[in-house]
Every structure is written in structure tokens, then in C-alpha cells.
Motif scaffolding. Structure first.
Motif, PDB file in Angstrom:
ATOM      1  N   SER A   1     -36.185 119.609  48.227  1.00 29.50           N
ATOM      2  CA  SER A   1     -34.975 119.560  47.399  1.00 29.50           C
ATOM      3  C   SER A   1     -34.837 118.235  46.672  1.00 29.50           C
ATOM      4  O   SER A   1     -33.933 118.064  45.858  1.00 29.50           O
TER       5      SER A   1
ATOM      6  N   ASN B   1     -28.385 120.860  46.816  1.00 22.65           N
ATOM      7  CA  ASN B   1     -28.322 122.310  46.643  1.00 22.65           C
ATOM      8  C   ASN B   1     -29.398 122.775  45.661  1.00 22.65           C
ATOM      9  O   ASN B   1     -29.325 122.498  44.469  1.00 22.65           O
TER      10      ASN B   1
ATOM     11  N   GLU C   1     -25.528 119.349  42.904  1.00 20.92           N
ATOM     12  CA  GLU C   1     -26.234 120.463  42.268  1.00 20.92           C
ATOM     13  C   GLU C   1     -27.511 119.888  41.636  1.00 20.92           C
ATOM     14  O   GLU C   1     -27.443 119.184  40.629  1.00 20.92           O
TER      15      GLU C   1
ATOM     16  N   SER D   1     -32.214 126.246  44.907  1.00 18.83           N
ATOM     17  CA  SER D   1     -32.561 127.618  45.303  1.00 18.83           C
ATOM     18  C   SER D   1     -33.945 127.661  45.957  1.00 18.83           C
ATOM     19  O   SER D   1     -34.783 126.775  45.728  1.00 18.83           O
ATOM     20  N   ASP D   2     -34.179 128.708  46.744  1.00 18.22           N
ATOM     21  CA  ASP D   2     -35.483 128.874  47.396  1.00 18.22           C
ATOM     22  C   ASP D   2     -36.625 128.939  46.367  1.00 18.22           C
ATOM     23  O   ASP D   2     -37.702 128.385  46.587  1.00 18.22           O
ATOM     24  N   ASN D   3     -36.375 129.603  45.233  1.00 16.15           N
ATOM     25  CA  ASN D   3     -37.422 129.694  44.206  1.00 16.15           C
ATOM     26  C   ASN D   3     -37.826 128.326  43.684  1.00 16.15           C
ATOM     27  O   ASN D   3     -39.007 128.038  43.479  1.00 16.15           O
ATOM     28  N   ASN D   4     -36.824 127.472  43.472  1.00 22.53           N
ATOM     29  CA  ASN D   4     -37.135 126.125  43.000  1.00 22.53           C
ATOM     30  C   ASN D   4     -37.878 125.304  44.045  1.00 22.53           C
ATOM     31  O   ASN D   4     -38.760 124.517  43.720  1.00 22.53           O
TER      32      ASN D   4
END
Ligand code: AP5
Ligand code: MG
Length: 214
Positions: free
Chosen positions: A11, A114, A196, A116-119
Motif C-alpha cells: 500500500s 487505503n 486515500e 484496493s486489492d487490485n492495486n
């Protein structure tokens, strides 16, 4: 200031920790980095824990708690520190609370990354390292000047064993099952600040800087 960096693998905790450290002088304490540095020797300890980390599972709570306790009360940490990758489950969080309480210390804020799993999958698939210095690159988002080579030394870049796609999926599952409950734990204490992480690293850093400066 004492900060926890909380977020899924890939992340950007390490990326931002380096920027925060440069700007504010806080020490980055990454349990993952400390573990990987300890794998240089050929001991049984090294072999056992290296295979756990390479396979994407968590090492024992006792081990990481000991690592953190040995480190956060050292003199250089009085300038402030960031816990990067710890705590990773409720037991570790509660142990940290007790450890700090005994020394009259506390955590000022928890920054939640935060993404996403795809990122996460995209970021980890493209991540490469210069092993000796720990300099980190991304094939797409932060490519080296010359393909596969470190910008400063020209030496080859490597991929972390746990960044292979199958292992990334199991790291993500562990994050969702074991680490995510910490979001509520710290939100209930009023400590959580959500970041974000959609922009590039400089944009994410300016969001973090706004929060710290407040
Ligand atoms: P650890 O080293 O902590 O790994 P992790 O938490 O899975 O996180 P990463 O280091 O993979 O990602 P990151 O968030 O730092 O992202 P980065 O900045 O590099 O832990 C490894 C292992 O150690 C664990 O699996 C476990 O075995 C063990 N361990 C550690 N702590 C433990 C604990 N407490 N308990 C038990 N076991 C423990 O960024 C990723 C990539 O994205 C980079 O290529 C970067 O260039 C790129 N990037 C960053 N930001 C952006 C952006 N904004 N836009 C585009 N690309 C970006
Ligand atoms: Mg990291």
C-alpha cells in the motif's frame, strides 16, 4: 511523534515512511525490513523464519514483539518513530499498548493506507529492489533509469520472493483476516486517520503532511 502505518501489503507504507523520515526525522521501524536483514546469516533461526516470510505467512507474535520492544525505547527513537508493519493482529496491538503504558508513552496517530486489492497486486508485481541499499523501484510507476539496474550503483535489481503473485494473494488474505480488525480497534480509540492512496507517492505524501502538521 509516534505513528503506526497500517495498510495492506504494497500500500506504500515503506515508500511514505522514507518521505516522512526525511521531512520530520522520525525513525522508520519496519518489522519486515528488520526480519529480512536478519536473514543474511546461515543459522537455523534464519532458515526457519526466512521460509515463513518468503511464503507470505506471519512469523510468531513473540518474535515481532521482542523485535519492537528491543527497538522503540532506544535513544534515537526519542526523535519520534513510525511502526511500519506492526502491529498486524489484535494480540500484537494489545501487547504494544501495554509496552507503551509501562513506559508512559502513547501512539499519536494511526495512518490507514487505503488501497484496493487490485492495486496491491499491480504494485507488488512491479516492485523491484536494490538488495544492498534497499532502494525500491516500480517497473511502471517508478522505473530505474536503466532497465533492471540500480540508478546509483548500476547493480542488478531483485524481486522479493513474497512478491510473486500466488504469495501476494495469501498475504492479502492474511491482511483481511487478521490485520483489518485493527481498523476498528484504533477507530474506536479515536486514533485513525484514513489516507486515500490513489495519487502518486508525492500526492499521497502531501495528504499525510497535512495530517501530521495539524
Ligand atoms: P513487510 O515487509 O511489512 O511487508 P508488507 O506489509 O506486506 O508490506 P510491503 O513492504 O510489501 O509493502 P509497503 O506497504 O511497504 O509498500 P511499498 O512502499 O514498498 O512484511 C513482510 C513479512 O514479514 C510478512 O509477510 C511477515 O512474514 C513478516 N512480518 C512483518 N511484520 C510482521 C508482524 N508484525 N507479525 C508477523 N509477521 C510479520 O510500495 C509497493 C510498491 O508500490 C513499490 O514498488 C512502490 O514503488 C509502489 N508505490 C508506492 N506508492 C505508490 C503510489 N502512490 N502509486 C503508485 N505506486 C506506488
Ligand atoms: Mg514495506
Amino acid at each position: 511523534m509516534h505513528i503506526i502505518l497500517l495498510g495492506p501489503p504494497g500500500s506504500g507504507k515503506g515508500t511514505q515512511a522514507k518521505k516522512i523520515s526525511k521531512e520530520y526525522g522520525f525513525i522508520q521501524l519496519s518489522t519486515g525490513d528488520i526480519l529480512r536483514a536478519s536473514f543474511k546469516s546461515d543459522s537455523n533461526f534464519s532458515k526457519k523464519h526466512k521460509s515463513t516470510v518468503d511464503g507470505g505467512s506471519l512469523v510468531s507474535d513473540e518474535l515481532v514483539i521482542r523485535i519492537v520492544e528491543d527497538r522503540i525505547f532506544k535513544e534515537d527513537c526519542s526523535a519520534g518513530y513510525m511502526l511500519d508493519g506492526f502491529p498486524r493482529n489484535l494480540l500484537q496491538a494489545k501487547k504494544l499498548d501495554n509496552m507503551l503504558l509501562n513506559r508512559n508513552q502513547y501512539i499519536d496517530m494511526v495512518l490507514l493506507f487505503n488501497v484496493s486489492d487490485n492495486n496491491v497486486v499491480r504494485r507488488l508485481a512491479g516492485r523491484r529492489f536494490h538488495e544492498k541499499s534497499g532502494r525500491s523501484y516500480h517497473l511502471e510507476f517508478n522505473p530505474p533509469k536503466s532497465e533492471g539496474r540500480d540508478d546509483l550503483t548500476g547493480e542488478s535489481l531483485i524481486q522479493r520472493a513474497d512478491d510473486k503473485e500466488a504469495v501476494v494473494q495469501s498475504r492479502l488474505k492474511i491482511y483481511h483476516d487478521q490485520t483489518k480488525p485493527l481498523i476498528n480497534y484504533y477507530a474506536e480509540k479515536g486514533m485513525l486517520q484514513k489516507i486515500e492512496c490513489i495519487g502518486n507517492p508525492a500526492q499521497v505524501f502531501s495528504e499525510i503532511k497535512n495530517i501530521i502538521d495539524k
